[in-house]
Write a protein that holds these residues in place. Sequence first.
Motif, short mmCIF file in Angstrom:
data_model
loop_
_atom_site.label_atom_id
_atom_site.label_comp_id
_atom_site.label_asym_id
_atom_site.label_seq_id
_atom_site.Cartn_x
_atom_site.Cartn_y
_atom_site.Cartn_z
N VAL A 86 0.62 -9.06 -0.44
CA VAL A 86 0.45 -7.63 -0.15
C VAL A 86 0.55 -7.42 1.36
CG1 VAL A 86 -2.09 -7.84 -0.18
CG2 VAL A 86 -1.05 -5.59 -0.39
N THR B 178 0.85 -1.19 0.00
CA THR B 178 0.00 0.00 0.00
C THR B 178 0.89 1.25 0.00
OG1 THR B 178 -0.08 0.21 2.41
CG2 THR B 178 -1.77 -1.17 1.36
N VAL C 72 -7.69 -10.18 -4.26
CA VAL C 72 -7.00 -10.23 -2.96
C VAL C 72 -7.71 -11.26 -2.09
CG1 VAL C 72 -6.60 -8.93 -0.81
CG2 VAL C 72 -6.13 -7.85 -3.02
N ASP D 206 -8.64 1.56 -3.85
CA ASP D 206 -9.86 1.03 -3.23
C ASP D 206 -11.03 1.97 -3.44
OD1 ASP D 206 -9.47 -1.43 -2.03
OD2 ASP D 206 -8.70 -0.60 -0.15
N GLU E 294 -7.77 -12.21 1.81
CA GLU E 294 -7.28 -11.71 3.11
C GLU E 294 -7.66 -12.65 4.23
OE1 GLU E 294 -7.95 -7.55 3.85
OE2 GLU E 294 -7.31 -7.72 5.95
N HIS F 229 -11.72 -8.68 -3.85
CA HIS F 229 -11.17 -8.82 -2.49
C HIS F 229 -12.13 -9.72 -1.70
CE1 HIS F 229 -9.28 -6.49 1.18
NE2 HIS F 229 -9.53 -7.76 1.49
N LEU G 260 -1.16 -0.40 -3.96
CA LEU G 260 -2.58 -0.32 -3.61
C LEU G 260 -2.80 0.91 -2.75
CD1 LEU G 260 -5.47 -1.53 -3.37
CD2 LEU G 260 -4.67 -2.67 -1.28
N ILE H 162 -2.93 -11.69 1.76
CA ILE H 162 -2.46 -11.02 2.99
C ILE H 162 -2.96 -11.90 4.13
CG2 ILE H 162 -4.39 -9.34 2.77
CD1 ILE H 162 -2.54 -7.43 4.51
N TYR I 279 -0.07 5.82 0.30
CA TYR I 279 -1.19 6.76 0.38
C TYR I 279 -0.77 8.19 0.04
CZ TYR I 279 -2.18 2.78 3.40
OH TYR I 279 -2.29 1.51 3.90
N VAL J 266 0.40 -3.90 4.31
CA VAL J 266 0.23 -2.46 4.53
C VAL J 266 1.62 -1.88 4.81
CG1 VAL J 266 -0.73 -0.75 6.14
CG2 VAL J 266 -2.17 -2.62 5.29
N LYS K 2 -10.31 -1.39 -6.77
CA LYS K 2 -10.55 -2.63 -6.01
C LYS K 2 -11.86 -2.48 -5.23
CE LYS K 2 -8.00 -3.97 -2.23
NZ LYS K 2 -8.99 -3.99 -1.13
N GLY L 165 -4.96 1.72 -0.49
CA GLY L 165 -5.99 1.00 0.26
C GLY L 165 -6.81 1.96 1.11
N ASP L 166 -8.04 1.53 1.40
CA ASP L 166 -8.81 2.35 2.34
C ASP L 166 -8.33 2.12 3.77
OD1 ASP L 166 -9.88 -0.16 2.65
OD2 ASP L 166 -11.96 0.41 2.30
N SER L 167 -7.27 1.28 3.92
CA SER L 167 -6.54 1.21 5.19
C SER L 167 -5.93 2.57 5.51
CB SER L 167 -5.47 0.13 5.15
OG SER L 167 -4.65 0.27 4.01
O1 KIV Z 1 -6.98 -1.34 2.39
C1 KIV Z 1 -6.02 -2.13 2.30
O2 KIV Z 1 -4.88 -1.81 2.66
C2 KIV Z 1 -6.27 -3.46 1.75
C3 KIV Z 1 -5.18 -4.46 1.84
C4 KIV Z 1 -5.01 -4.92 3.24
C5 KIV Z 1 -5.37 -5.59 0.91
O3 KIV Z 1 -7.34 -3.71 1.27
#
Ligand code: KIV
Length: 282
Positions: free
Chosen positions: A230, A39, A197, A100, A199, A154, A58, A220, A41, A232, A130, A60-62
């Motif tokens: 993958v 990931t 993905v 995401d 998870e 996912h 990615l 993951i 951002y 984070v 995603k 990610g919405d993380s």
């Molecule tokens: O949002 C994210 O970081 C994810 C990964 C954990 C695959 O979806």
Amino acid sequence: MSTQLNSGKKKANTINPVKVTTQTVVDMKRKGEVISMLTAYDFTMAKLVDAANVDIILVGDSAGNVMAGHETTLPMTLDHMIYHTSCVVRGVDRALVVADLPFMSYQVTTKEALISAGRMMKEAGAHAIKVEGGKPIVETVKRIVDAGIPVMGHLGLTPQSIYKFGTYKVRATEELEADELVKDAHRLEKAGCFAVVLEKIPSKLSALVTKELSIPTIGIGAGPQCDGQVLVLHDMLGLNKDFHPRFLRRYADLYTGIVDAVGNYVADVKSRDFPNENEQYK
Ligand code: KIV
């Protein structure tokens, strides 16, 4: 041990100028080449990750957890994700950038999902999107793919459904859920996803899905037999000192590195050691 620091291992960072596309990653599976995904951002981190030759970045919405400090990914909005993705895209020369779609930007109607995916491509410059889930979003995936937008699926522990699950424990340990996950993986492949993905599911199950699908699986916490892996970024760099899931391998201890560096700066400022003779204009 899974959470040990692994900074001393050999790296794969000779410069590779060939841009990664969705077709590249599908071909990688065919050729038995393992896919790396991380990931990012923001611009600076994306530039660093891209320089190390990761195949897929990615957004990610993380980001909701590691950038915004939320407990879940649910508060992330499409505008937040478009902002983060546009920052990442500006830092990337080579990697495929997958973004995401956040919670409730694609689940209500297929039309809304298509509009969200379109904004992510047009406004942020993402290369693919995603989405989380199986059967309930298959028609939506088809519609987005038909519009020319590549989609990554996912399955397994899908964090946008955390209030339905009630726990971040391993998913699909029971036969019923495992069978449905295999069916969902096939549904997503048939709907046109270029990758999926997986998870936090048992390794045996991800091995089975990986064998049955012709598109790549990216795991993951899903074991070594996925077509790619993958993590984070903030977790693998050791920026989160208090997060120790079994699947996480740490490649640096940046928490200590940054706290020490900032502590040294504070001490130097307080003692008037900084700035010195050479760190001023005369
Ligand atoms: O949002 C994210 O970081 C994810 C990964 C954990 C695959 O979806």
